[in-house]
Design a protein around this motif. Structure first.
Motif, short mmCIF file in Angstrom:
data_model
loop_
_atom_site.label_atom_id
_atom_site.label_comp_id
_atom_site.label_asym_id
_atom_site.label_seq_id
_atom_site.Cartn_x
_atom_site.Cartn_y
_atom_site.Cartn_z
N ILE A 172 0.84 -1.21 0.00
CA ILE A 172 0.00 0.00 0.00
C ILE A 172 0.87 1.25 0.00
CG2 ILE A 172 -1.78 1.27 1.25
CD1 ILE A 172 -2.67 -1.42 2.44
N GLY A 173 1.95 1.22 0.80
CA GLY A 173 2.86 2.36 0.84
C GLY A 173 3.52 2.62 -0.50
N ARG A 174 3.85 1.57 -1.21
CA ARG A 174 4.45 1.74 -2.54
C ARG A 174 3.44 2.35 -3.51
NH1 ARG A 174 6.72 -3.74 -4.59
NH2 ARG A 174 7.20 -2.41 -6.37
N TRP A 175 2.20 1.91 -3.44
CA TRP A 175 1.16 2.50 -4.29
C TRP A 175 1.00 3.99 -3.97
CZ3 TRP A 175 -1.22 1.38 -8.63
CH2 TRP A 175 -1.31 0.06 -9.05
N GLN A 176 0.98 4.31 -2.68
CA GLN A 176 0.80 5.70 -2.28
C GLN A 176 1.93 6.57 -2.80
OE1 GLN A 176 -0.23 6.83 1.91
NE2 GLN A 176 1.75 7.88 1.82
N PHE A 177 3.15 6.14 -2.58
CA PHE A 177 4.29 6.94 -3.01
C PHE A 177 4.35 7.02 -4.54
CE2 PHE A 177 8.65 8.27 -3.64
CZ PHE A 177 8.85 9.15 -2.58
N GLY A 178 4.00 5.91 -5.20
CA GLY A 178 4.03 5.89 -6.66
C GLY A 178 3.02 6.84 -7.27
N ILE A 179 1.77 6.82 -6.76
CA ILE A 179 0.72 7.68 -7.31
C ILE A 179 1.06 9.15 -7.12
CG2 ILE A 179 -1.68 8.41 -7.00
CD1 ILE A 179 -2.34 5.45 -6.40
N THR A 202 2.25 20.01 -4.72
CA THR A 202 2.28 18.54 -4.71
C THR A 202 3.62 17.99 -4.26
OG1 THR A 202 2.86 18.56 -7.07
CG2 THR A 202 0.52 18.35 -6.51
N GLY A 203 4.68 18.75 -4.42
CA GLY A 203 6.01 18.26 -4.05
C GLY A 203 6.25 18.25 -2.56
N ILE A 204 5.62 19.15 -1.84
CA ILE A 204 5.83 19.22 -0.39
C ILE A 204 5.42 17.92 0.29
CG2 ILE A 204 5.02 20.36 1.72
CD1 ILE A 204 4.87 22.96 0.13
N ALA A 249 6.40 6.90 -17.84
CA ALA A 249 6.74 5.50 -18.05
C ALA A 249 8.21 5.23 -17.71
CB ALA A 249 6.45 5.09 -19.50
N GLY A 250 9.08 6.16 -18.06
CA GLY A 250 10.49 6.00 -17.74
C GLY A 250 10.74 6.00 -16.25
N TRP A 251 10.03 6.87 -15.52
CA TRP A 251 10.20 6.91 -14.07
C TRP A 251 9.70 5.61 -13.44
CZ3 TRP A 251 7.04 6.35 -9.87
CH2 TRP A 251 7.62 6.68 -8.63
N VAL A 252 8.51 5.15 -13.85
CA VAL A 252 7.96 3.91 -13.30
C VAL A 252 8.90 2.74 -13.60
CG1 VAL A 252 6.07 2.25 -13.48
CG2 VAL A 252 5.58 4.70 -13.38
N PHE A 253 9.42 2.68 -14.82
CA PHE A 253 10.36 1.62 -15.18
C PHE A 253 11.60 1.66 -14.30
CE2 PHE A 253 14.32 1.18 -17.72
CZ PHE A 253 14.39 -0.20 -17.69
N LEU A 270 -3.60 6.67 1.46
CA LEU A 270 -3.56 6.42 0.01
C LEU A 270 -4.82 6.98 -0.66
CD1 LEU A 270 -2.66 5.05 -2.66
CD2 LEU A 270 -3.69 2.93 -1.79
N VAL A 271 -5.98 6.66 -0.10
CA VAL A 271 -7.24 7.13 -0.67
C VAL A 271 -7.34 8.65 -0.57
CG1 VAL A 271 -9.75 7.06 -0.47
CG2 VAL A 271 -8.42 4.95 -0.20
N ALA A 272 -6.98 9.20 0.59
CA ALA A 272 -7.10 10.65 0.80
C ALA A 272 -6.18 11.42 -0.14
CB ALA A 272 -6.76 10.98 2.26
N LEU A 273 -4.93 10.98 -0.25
CA LEU A 273 -3.99 11.69 -1.11
C LEU A 273 -4.35 11.54 -2.58
CD1 LEU A 273 -0.59 10.94 0.67
CD2 LEU A 273 -1.74 13.14 0.50
N THR A 274 -4.85 10.37 -2.96
CA THR A 274 -5.26 10.16 -4.36
C THR A 274 -6.41 11.10 -4.71
OG1 THR A 274 -4.57 7.84 -4.30
CG2 THR A 274 -6.10 8.50 -6.04
N LEU A 275 -7.39 11.23 -3.81
CA LEU A 275 -8.50 12.14 -4.06
C LEU A 275 -8.04 13.59 -4.08
CD1 LEU A 275 -11.29 10.49 -1.85
CD2 LEU A 275 -11.07 10.41 -4.35
N LEU A 276 -7.16 13.94 -3.14
CA LEU A 276 -6.65 15.31 -3.09
C LEU A 276 -5.89 15.66 -4.35
CD1 LEU A 276 -6.03 17.97 -1.61
CD2 LEU A 276 -4.06 16.82 -0.56
N TYR A 277 -5.00 14.77 -4.76
CA TYR A 277 -4.21 15.03 -5.96
C TYR A 277 -5.08 15.03 -7.21
CZ TYR A 277 0.43 14.97 -3.85
OH TYR A 277 1.55 15.29 -3.14
N GLY A 278 -6.12 14.17 -7.20
CA GLY A 278 -7.05 14.19 -8.32
C GLY A 278 -7.76 15.54 -8.43
N GLY A 279 -8.16 16.10 -7.26
CA GLY A 279 -8.78 17.42 -7.27
C GLY A 279 -7.84 18.50 -7.76
N LEU A 280 -6.58 18.44 -7.32
CA LEU A 280 -5.59 19.41 -7.78
C LEU A 280 -5.35 19.29 -9.28
CD1 LEU A 280 -2.95 19.24 -4.89
CD2 LEU A 280 -4.56 21.10 -5.38
N MET A 281 -5.40 18.06 -9.80
CA MET A 281 -5.22 17.87 -11.23
C MET A 281 -6.35 18.55 -12.00
SD MET A 281 -4.84 14.35 -13.43
CE MET A 281 -6.44 13.73 -12.94
#
Length: 523
Positions: A6-13, A68-70, A422-426, A469-480
């Motif tokens: 879960i932590g990897r998903w959070q940091f990755g997203i 988003t970087g902070i 894609a390069g970063w994920v790879f 993970l859910v909270a940050l994904t929703l927050l970042y989605g809103g910022l997007m």
């Protein structure tokens, strides 16, 4: 639920989203500085208009990048505290340099640029912009230095089971960092160039569609004007045409630079992380051929289930060894070597907690590395091909009157962003199961490594990690959504959205007016 997963998903997203801002800031900032340099040298209004328009979009993106970087740095302490303890002595220096030198340099001079219009001399105002752009480049370098140390540890010695930095110069000049940095800058220029090219094409098309610009019998542009619409004059055409040509040439140059630096990175990757290269190729056995298309990997991570359909003989050997005959070791050859060198199970150490004794799979997830590598190359090439076509199609002064091509130019903006992501994920997924990869090259430090299972914060539960993970994904989605709305609004508004003074109708802007420029204070 596994908190590490879960932590990897959070940091990755969160990191992938933040990384959409970074290349546009680095690439578009350079192009804005070029526009203002031309304005300072020539005094031509078209360069001023271009500076203000592209500068407006640059500022929107920069602000979102900071926001988003902070969050990323907070995650090191909250979700990945064990990782922070392990790398803290090494990471402290480049991250402190990034914050205290680069980020403050960048932000301070950018503030002077925003509020310096009409208050600073032309040369002083140009200087602070270049300082802000250079500050962003320096900031990126320190971040990449930190990340590259995770890929190839240098300049340290192990003390009580943790790396202690002994040579800051070795860390700052890590060959992995230098290669990754130049590759990142080239990819960032490609993003900024595609952004500029796509929007400029769209505005030139609108002038054709609205009948402002026409073409003669030889296909050459006949520039017109529409006095009823603010900013729709001949200078407007010059801004978009120059923007498109500059964006097109910058995209082509960036692609060449990406290819050269990518080749250097591929050779280093083979030396330092050979399993990553083998997984990127779905190369189960030793060979020399580059796989263009392999099937089976979506269903399994086992070599017995993969089948290569299309391959280019000798190309893989060229990428790795600069010849066409020397074989590159495959997964089946490398797995026993990794197990012999690092062990077959996670060590029985308190730092690994419940993960101790679990079997280790040294092969990264093949579907991610394989397709990530190809998406990176493929979408980068598509962006370069369209840029080349744009330069050819506009050689007579304007774009074709084609709605399809206008839409394609806008969608094409996404191509280098997909390639960068894609390069970063790879790069990051290919390092697994390590968060700090062990030395496989000649100039690294032996014994420095950390499995990802040991990096997660021991006090954070899977439930808490899932909630964040859910909270940050929703927050970042809103910022997007917010960023896209702002970018689209100001991009559609054209020069008049960045320069309200072009509207000579005498109407007074108001907050209720749909075309009101909420960032007009900046200019």
């Amino acid at each position: 639920m596994d908190p590490v997963l879960i932590g990897r998903w959070q940091f990755g997203i969160t990191t992938v989203y933040h990384f959409w801002m970074v290349p546009l800031t680095l690439g578009l900032g350079l192009l804005v500085a070029i526009f203002q340099t031309m304005y300072t040298r020539t005094g031509d209004e078209k360069w001023l208009r271009g500076t203000k328009f592209w500068g407006k979009l640059f500022l929107v993106n920069f602000i979102m990048g900071v926001a988003t970087g902070i969050v990323q740095e907070f995650q090191f302490g909250m979700a990945w505290s064990e990782y922070s303890k392990f790398v803290g002595d090494v990471f402290g220096a480049p991250l402190a340099m990034e914050a205290l030198i680069a980020f403050f340099l960048e932000s301070t001079f950018l503030g002077l640029w925003i509020f310096g219009w009409g208050r600073l001399s032309k040369r002083a105002h140009l200087t602070v912009l270049w300082c802000a752009v250079i500050g962003a480049w320096i900031s990126a370098y320190f971040i990449i230095v930190a990340n590259s140390w995770m890929q190839h540890p240098v300049g340290v010695e192990m003390v009580d089971g943790r790396p202690v930095m002994t040579n800051i110069w070795a860390v700052l000049t890590n060959n992995t960092a230098i290669a990754a940095y130049t590759h990142t800058l080239a990819g960032s220029l490609a993003c900024g160039a595609a952004f500029m090219l796509g929007i400029a094409w769209y505005h030139l098309y609108r002038r054709r569609r609205d009948g402002i610009d026409t073409v003669d019998e030889k296909g050459r542009v006949v520039v017109g004007e529409n006095p009823a619409v603010p900013g729709r004059d001949k200078k407007d055409h010059e801004v978009w045409f120059k923007s498109l040509r500059i964006g097109g040439w910058a995209a082509v140059i960036a692609f060449v630079a990406v290819a050269i630096t990518g080749d250097i990175q591929a050779k280093l990757m083979y030396e330092q992380q050979p399993m990553k290269m083998a997984s990127a190729e779905a190369a189960c056995s030793d060979g020399t051929s580059f796989s263009v298309l392999t099937i089976g990997i979506p269903d399994s991570n086992h070599c017995d289930d993969t089948k290569t359909l299309i391959e280019v003989p000798g190309l893989l050997s060229f990428l790795v060894h600069s010849n066409f005959t020397e074989e590159v070791p495959g997964v089946k050859t490398l797995l026993p070597e990794y197990e012999e060198k690092f062990g077959g199970v996670i060590p029985d150490d308190p730092m690994y907690r419940d993960y101790a004794g679990q079997k280790i799979d040294y092969q990264p997830l093949m579907i991610v590395t394989y397709w990530g590598f190809r998406f990176m190359i493929g979408f980068g090439a598509l962006a370069a091909i369209f840029a080349g076509y744009a330069l050819f199609a506009t050689r007579k002064g304007t774009v074709p009157k084609s709605k399809f091509l206008a839409h394609l130019s806008l969608w094409g903006i996404a191509a280098p962003f997909v390639a960068n992501s894609a390069g970063w994920v790879f790069t990051e997924m290919g390092r697994q199961p390590f968060v700090v990869a062990p030395n496989m090259g000649a100039d690294g430090v032996d014994g420095v490594m950390l499995y990802t299972a040991a990096a997660i914060s021991p006090s954070v539960s899977a439930g808490a990690m899932l909630f964040s993970l859910v909270a940050l994904t929703l927050l970042y989605g809103g910022l997007m959504v917010v960023e896209l709305i702002l970018i689209i609004k100001y991009a559609r508004g054209g020069i008049a959205a960045a320069m309200p003074e072009l509207d000579t109708s005498g109407s007074k802007p108001s907050a209720e007016h749909e075309d009101d420029d909420v960032l007009s204070f900046a200019y």
